[in-house]
Every structure is written in C-alpha cells, then in structure tokens.
Design a protein around this motif. Structure first.
Motif, PDB file in Angstrom:
ATOM      1  N   PRO A   1      13.480  20.869  48.153  1.00  0.00           N
ATOM      2  CA  PRO A   1      14.036  20.298  49.383  1.00  0.00           C
ATOM      3  C   PRO A   1      14.234  18.789  49.341  1.00  0.00           C
ATOM      4  O   PRO A   1      15.218  18.271  49.893  1.00  0.00           O
ATOM      5  CB  PRO A   1      13.003  20.700  50.445  1.00  0.00           C
ATOM      6  CG  PRO A   1      12.416  21.976  49.927  1.00  0.00           C
ATOM      7  CD  PRO A   1      12.334  21.775  48.434  1.00  0.00           C
TER       8      PRO A   1
ATOM      9  N   ARG B   1      20.005  29.834  48.111  1.00  0.00           N
ATOM     10  CA  ARG B   1      19.053  29.132  48.979  1.00  0.00           C
ATOM     11  C   ARG B   1      17.639  29.538  48.583  1.00  0.00           C
ATOM     12  O   ARG B   1      17.349  30.713  48.351  1.00  0.00           O
ATOM     13  CB  ARG B   1      19.324  29.496  50.438  1.00  0.00           C
ATOM     14  CG  ARG B   1      18.336  28.880  51.429  1.00  0.00           C
ATOM     15  CD  ARG B   1      18.655  29.326  52.844  1.00  0.00           C
ATOM     16  NE  ARG B   1      17.613  28.917  53.769  1.00  0.00           N
ATOM     17  CZ  ARG B   1      17.806  28.152  54.833  1.00  0.00           C
ATOM     18  NH1 ARG B   1      19.008  27.697  55.100  1.00  0.00           N
ATOM     19  NH2 ARG B   1      16.802  27.838  55.646  1.00  0.00           N
TER      20      ARG B   1
ATOM     21  N   ASP C   1      13.765  29.298  49.976  1.00  0.00           N
ATOM     22  CA  ASP C   1      12.910  29.011  51.130  1.00  0.00           C
ATOM     23  C   ASP C   1      11.435  28.915  50.757  1.00  0.00           C
ATOM     24  O   ASP C   1      10.602  28.615  51.621  1.00  0.00           O
ATOM     25  CB  ASP C   1      13.083  30.095  52.195  1.00  0.00           C
ATOM     26  CG  ASP C   1      14.483  30.082  52.790  1.00  0.00           C
ATOM     27  OD1 ASP C   1      14.963  28.984  53.128  1.00  0.00           O
ATOM     28  OD2 ASP C   1      15.096  31.148  52.900  1.00  0.00           O
ATOM     29  N   GLY C   2      11.098  29.163  49.502  1.00  0.00           N
ATOM     30  CA  GLY C   2       9.704  29.082  49.083  1.00  0.00           C
ATOM     31  C   GLY C   2       9.519  29.709  47.719  1.00  0.00           C
ATOM     32  O   GLY C   2      10.491  30.081  47.041  1.00  0.00           O
TER      33      GLY C   2
ATOM     34  N   ARG D   1       5.702  28.815  51.547  1.00  0.00           N
ATOM     35  CA  ARG D   1       6.998  28.643  52.212  1.00  0.00           C
ATOM     36  C   ARG D   1       7.256  27.178  52.541  1.00  0.00           C
ATOM     37  O   ARG D   1       6.340  26.447  52.928  1.00  0.00           O
ATOM     38  CB  ARG D   1       7.026  29.468  53.499  1.00  0.00           C
ATOM     39  CG  ARG D   1       6.853  30.972  53.295  1.00  0.00           C
ATOM     40  CD  ARG D   1       6.357  31.644  54.556  1.00  0.00           C
ATOM     41  NE  ARG D   1       5.047  31.107  54.947  1.00  0.00           N
ATOM     42  CZ  ARG D   1       4.351  31.538  55.989  1.00  0.00           C
ATOM     43  NH1 ARG D   1       4.841  32.485  56.756  1.00  0.00           N
ATOM     44  NH2 ARG D   1       3.183  31.002  56.282  1.00  0.00           N
TER      45      ARG D   1
ATOM     46  N   ALA E   1      10.603  25.448  58.081  1.00  0.00           N
ATOM     47  CA  ALA E   1      11.809  26.170  58.488  1.00  0.00           C
ATOM     48  C   ALA E   1      13.053  25.298  58.489  1.00  0.00           C
ATOM     49  O   ALA E   1      14.176  25.811  58.367  1.00  0.00           O
ATOM     50  CB  ALA E   1      11.596  26.783  59.873  1.00  0.00           C
ATOM     51  N   ASP E   2      12.895  23.990  58.636  1.00  0.00           N
ATOM     52  CA  ASP E   2      14.063  23.118  58.764  1.00  0.00           C
ATOM     53  C   ASP E   2      14.574  22.569  57.430  1.00  0.00           C
ATOM     54  O   ASP E   2      15.528  21.778  57.424  1.00  0.00           O
ATOM     55  CB  ASP E   2      13.757  21.958  59.716  1.00  0.00           C
ATOM     56  CG  ASP E   2      12.565  21.113  59.247  1.00  0.00           C
ATOM     57  OD1 ASP E   2      11.742  21.635  58.462  1.00  0.00           O
ATOM     58  OD2 ASP E   2      12.465  19.950  59.675  1.00  0.00           O
TER      59      ASP E   2
ATOM     60  N   HIS F   1      15.151  23.494  52.941  1.00  0.00           N
ATOM     61  CA  HIS F   1      15.169  24.523  51.899  1.00  0.00           C
ATOM     62  C   HIS F   1      15.588  23.889  50.588  1.00  0.00           C
ATOM     63  O   HIS F   1      16.133  22.775  50.553  1.00  0.00           O
ATOM     64  CB  HIS F   1      16.132  25.659  52.270  1.00  0.00           C
ATOM     65  CG  HIS F   1      17.564  25.228  52.383  1.00  0.00           C
ATOM     66  ND1 HIS F   1      18.091  24.713  53.553  1.00  0.00           N
ATOM     67  CD2 HIS F   1      18.574  25.214  51.480  1.00  0.00           C
ATOM     68  CE1 HIS F   1      19.366  24.410  53.373  1.00  0.00           C
ATOM     69  NE2 HIS F   1      19.682  24.701  52.117  1.00  0.00           N
TER      70      HIS F   1
ATOM     71  N   GLY G   1      15.609  34.890  48.887  1.00  0.00           N
ATOM     72  CA  GLY G   1      15.492  33.459  49.133  1.00  0.00           C
ATOM     73  C   GLY G   1      14.239  32.801  48.624  1.00  0.00           C
ATOM     74  O   GLY G   1      13.869  31.724  49.089  1.00  0.00           O
ATOM     75  N   ARG G   2      13.572  33.400  47.658  1.00  0.00           N
ATOM     76  CA  ARG G   2      12.362  32.777  47.120  1.00  0.00           C
ATOM     77  C   ARG G   2      12.425  32.772  45.596  1.00  0.00           C
ATOM     78  O   ARG G   2      12.998  33.668  44.967  1.00  0.00           O
ATOM     79  CB  ARG G   2      11.117  33.515  47.587  1.00  0.00           C
ATOM     80  CG  ARG G   2      10.969  34.903  46.985  1.00  0.00           C
ATOM     81  CD  ARG G   2       9.834  35.669  47.622  1.00  0.00           C
ATOM     82  NE  ARG G   2       9.623  36.950  46.952  1.00  0.00           N
ATOM     83  CZ  ARG G   2       8.914  37.951  47.471  1.00  0.00           C
ATOM     84  NH1 ARG G   2       8.357  37.810  48.651  1.00  0.00           N
ATOM     85  NH2 ARG G   2       8.761  39.081  46.801  1.00  0.00           N
TER      86      ARG G   2
ATOM     87  N   ASP H   1       1.308  27.627  51.633  1.00  0.00           N
ATOM     88  CA  ASP H   1       2.375  26.775  52.157  1.00  0.00           C
ATOM     89  C   ASP H   1       2.136  25.315  51.784  1.00  0.00           C
ATOM     90  O   ASP H   1       3.066  24.587  51.399  1.00  0.00           O
ATOM     91  CB  ASP H   1       2.455  26.904  53.676  1.00  0.00           C
ATOM     92  CG  ASP H   1       2.947  28.272  54.133  1.00  0.00           C
ATOM     93  OD1 ASP H   1       3.468  29.030  53.288  1.00  0.00           O
ATOM     94  OD2 ASP H   1       2.806  28.568  55.337  1.00  0.00           O
TER      95      ASP H   1
ATOM     96  N   ARG I   1       4.664  23.074  49.522  1.00  0.00           N
ATOM     97  CA  ARG I   1       5.322  21.943  50.178  1.00  0.00           C
ATOM     98  C   ARG I   1       5.031  20.633  49.463  1.00  0.00           C
ATOM     99  O   ARG I   1       5.891  19.750  49.394  1.00  0.00           O
ATOM    100  CB  ARG I   1       4.895  21.887  51.645  1.00  0.00           C
ATOM    101  CG  ARG I   1       5.436  23.057  52.447  1.00  0.00           C
ATOM    102  CD  ARG I   1       4.896  23.158  53.855  1.00  0.00           C
ATOM    103  NE  ARG I   1       5.364  24.399  54.474  1.00  0.00           N
ATOM    104  CZ  ARG I   1       5.195  24.720  55.742  1.00  0.00           C
ATOM    105  NH1 ARG I   1       4.539  23.882  56.560  1.00  0.00           N
ATOM    106  NH2 ARG I   1       5.656  25.864  56.218  1.00  0.00           N
TER     107      ARG I   1
END
Length: 388
Positions: A49, A71, A73-74, A88, A91-92, A94, A190-191, A362, A366
């Motif tokens: 991201p 995409r 997402d995680g 993950r 949410a905002d 990716h 998406g992962r 998470d 992140r």
C-alpha cells in the motif's frame, strides 16, 4: 561530448522514478539500461500500500491502474505444519500485483513523458572520473558520457557499486529465488500467500492478465537440488505446496542471494538508489515501495546538490541519513521475519498465536506493508496479546 545534469544507470522502478522526478524539476537527464523494454524481471511483483501511495505521488498511478493490476488486501502466512494466519491491510488502502515487464515499461514511459532521454540496450562498464570525483559513465564500447551526477539504480550486482567499491561484504544469506507466472485453478480472493516448505518457502500473488506470480525461495543445502533444471525444481515445488492444478505459462527466472549490504550510498559525484543502495530479503511488496520511496529521497538530494553546484559526498550526506530513517526500522523487521520464516517450529507457533488473535496478524502485515510504523508493533496492547 554532451554533458548531462544526471545519468541514471538502471531502468527499474528506482531508476525511472528518480529520473522522472529530476526531469520534472528541469534537469537534463539520461537513463541507461542494458535491457530492451518490456522485459521480465525475477521479482515477487507486489506493490504494498505504501508503494501504491508512492506511485500516486509520482503521478504514475493512473497509468498503472489502466493496466488492470490485481488488488491485494492482505497476506496469508502458512507454516509447514499447517497452522496459518491472515493479515489484512486497513479497509481504505490496498496493494497491487503487477508483472515487472508491465510495471517497468509503464514507469519508463512515464519518465520519457517527463522529459527523460531513455537509451536501452547499452551496458555501462565503468565510471568516468574528473579530479577524483565521478563525472559520468563509460559504455561497454568505450563511449564516454559526461554528467554532473551519476545515479546508480542498477540493482543487485550493481556495476556502479562495484566500480565505487562500496559493497561492505559478500552475501551471507544463502537463498535462491525461482520465479514464474502460472494460472491458478481458483482465484486468490485479493490476498497474497506465503507457504513455507521444509527448506524455503513459496510466495503467491495474482498479478495482471489472469496470471499469478509464484516465487519459490530455496535455502541452504537445498539449493544444490535445483541443479541445472530450475524449471523442473519449480514445477515440483508447486506440487509440494499444494498447487497441483497450477499451469506454468513462462520460463522460470532465478535470482539471489538476497543480502547485498553497502558501506554507504553516496560518493563524490554519485549516489545509489533502490536495490543498488543495499538489499536484504524484502517481504510482501516492500522492495518496490523502497525503490519508489528511495527515488523520492534521491531526487531531492540530487536536485539540491545540482542547484548548489556541490555534488561531493559531504553535500549528499543528508540523503544517507534520510535513507536510514526511512528504511532502518523496516530492515530490522525484515531480519526478524527471516528468523521466523527460516525456523519452521517458531513460525508454526507464531502462526497459531496470530490465528487466535487476528489483530496480531493484521499488525505485522500492516507494518511489513509500510502502512503502519514498525514501532506500532511495540504497543503495550499488542505485546500483551502476544505473550498472554
């Protein structure tokens, strides 16, 4: 002999982004690469991201999105004993999966549009010097190209690093990566995934055009098993990690080792960026982000030096400090991740713990995705959930 403000050696994300930023600032910039584009590159082909945000700041994100990247997402991390956890992104935000032959070509086009002169199929063999400082490059055929600054963005085994004698020591991390594109029997929702094997691991992520990138990382004595047939070893690894239905669609590329420390990233008249500025086994898309973020720092430093008329290492010292602030915590986290991934029992314990406490999964994804600072992993609440 025409002189340039800057010659950038290497047309990957770090080189193209640095060149584009300098040209946009009004400098005469020449970018050189030994390859012709598009060209494949052994890479996990994931942009985390923070890398997506860097593409936006560069002004290239719309061009990249038009290529229809996947995409992300995680990430799901699976230990050899079957225990696994999912981390993950918020949410905002990716990440993206996109083939390097696509991404690098798009960034080369962006650099051209910014005013960079791009010459491909030219191999830089040496550095040109004047009065003890770097003052350009020498092409393999002996042609000299003069410049006020040289930016080494030529990746692992960088010619610029070797000519400046800046490699700190030989690599110690014994790893080989085998990379190819496959078509998977089912989409990955998406992962990305990292699946550990007895020796090494397999990373998977969807990219563009219905393809997925699969990178098989081989460690230690298992590297000898690859022998001279990396295609066969790669195909066998697909079966061992549960991808019996995957269809490989191109040849297997190889790269490694993953440990190239440099003594510093600056010299009189020269600066290093991207993998050339030091490299240690990136995780879940950090490599491309660091190339793009490093390009921002490099362009800022080169612009200031050129405007001041002082391209000495002393004048570029701020770049070295900025790189350490930007990437030092993440590199230390990479070493910690490597300690877990290389020890199956330890990773299994962590995967089980994180699966029961999703906030931990998470948090680590992140931090490795550069969405949150590494220091966020030391919050009292996270530490308590890990140890209790």
């Amino acid at each position: 002999m025409s002189a340039w403000d800057a010659v950038v050696v290497g047309g990957g994300p770090a080189g193209s982004a640095t060149a584009a930023r300098l040209a946009s600032a009004g400098f005469a910039v020449l970018l050189l690469d030994r390859a012709a584009f598009p060209r494949r590159k052994p890479c996990g082909e994931c942009v985390n991201p923070a890398g997506v945000a860097a593409l936006h700041r560069l002004g290239a994100l719309d061009r990249v999105l038009a290529a229809d990247p996947a995409r992300l997402d995680g990430w799901r991390i699976a230990a050899a004993d079957g225990r696994a956890f999912l981390g993950r992104f918020p949410a905002d935000v990716h990440g993206l999966g996109i083939g390097r032959e696509v991404l690098d070509t798009l960034l080369i086009e962006h650099a051209r549009d910014a005013g960079v002169e791009v010459r491909t199929g030219l191999k830089v063999a040496d550095l040109r010097r004047e009065g003890g400082r770097v003052a350009g490059v020498v092409i393999e055929d002996g042609t000299e190209i003069a410049s006020r600054m040289v930016v080494g963005a030529d990746g692992l085994r960088s010619v610029v690093v070797r000519r400046l004698q800046l490699l700190r020591r030989p690599p110690r991390l014994r790893k080989l990566a085998l990379t190819a594109h496959v078509r998977l029997p089912e989409p990955m929702a998406g992962r990305g995934e990292l699946r550990t094997l007895g020796a090494g691991c397999v990373g998977l992520a969807e990219v563009d055009g219905g393809r997925a990138n699969v990178t098989v990382v081989v460690t230690g004595d298992e590297m000898h098993a690859v022998g001279g047939d990396r295609d066969a070893y790669f195909d066998g690894a697909l079966l061992r990690c549960g991808l019996a239905g995957a269809e490989r669609v191109d040849d297997v590329l190889a790269t490694g080792p993953f440990d190239w420390p440099v003594r510093r990233a600056i010299a009189d008249g020269a600066l290093l960026v991207g993998d050339a500025a030091g490299y240690y086994d990136p995780f879940t898309g950090q490599g491309i982000f660091r190339a793009l973020r490093g390009a921002e720092l490099a362009a800022e430093a080169v612009e200031a030096a050129l405007h001041a008329g002082d391209v000495s290492a002393a004048a570029l010292a701020g770049y070295e400090r900025a790189r350490r602030r930007a990437f030092g915590p993440g590199e230390r986290l990479q070493h910690l991740v490597e300690a877990f991934v290389s020890r199956p029992r330890l990773l299994g314990w962590a995967a089980g713990r994180f699966a029961r406490r999703p906030v931990l999964g998470d948090a680590i994804i992140r931090a490795t995705g550069d969405v949150r600072p590494v220091s966020s992993l030391l919050s009292p609440s996270l530490v308590a959930r890990l140890v209790l």
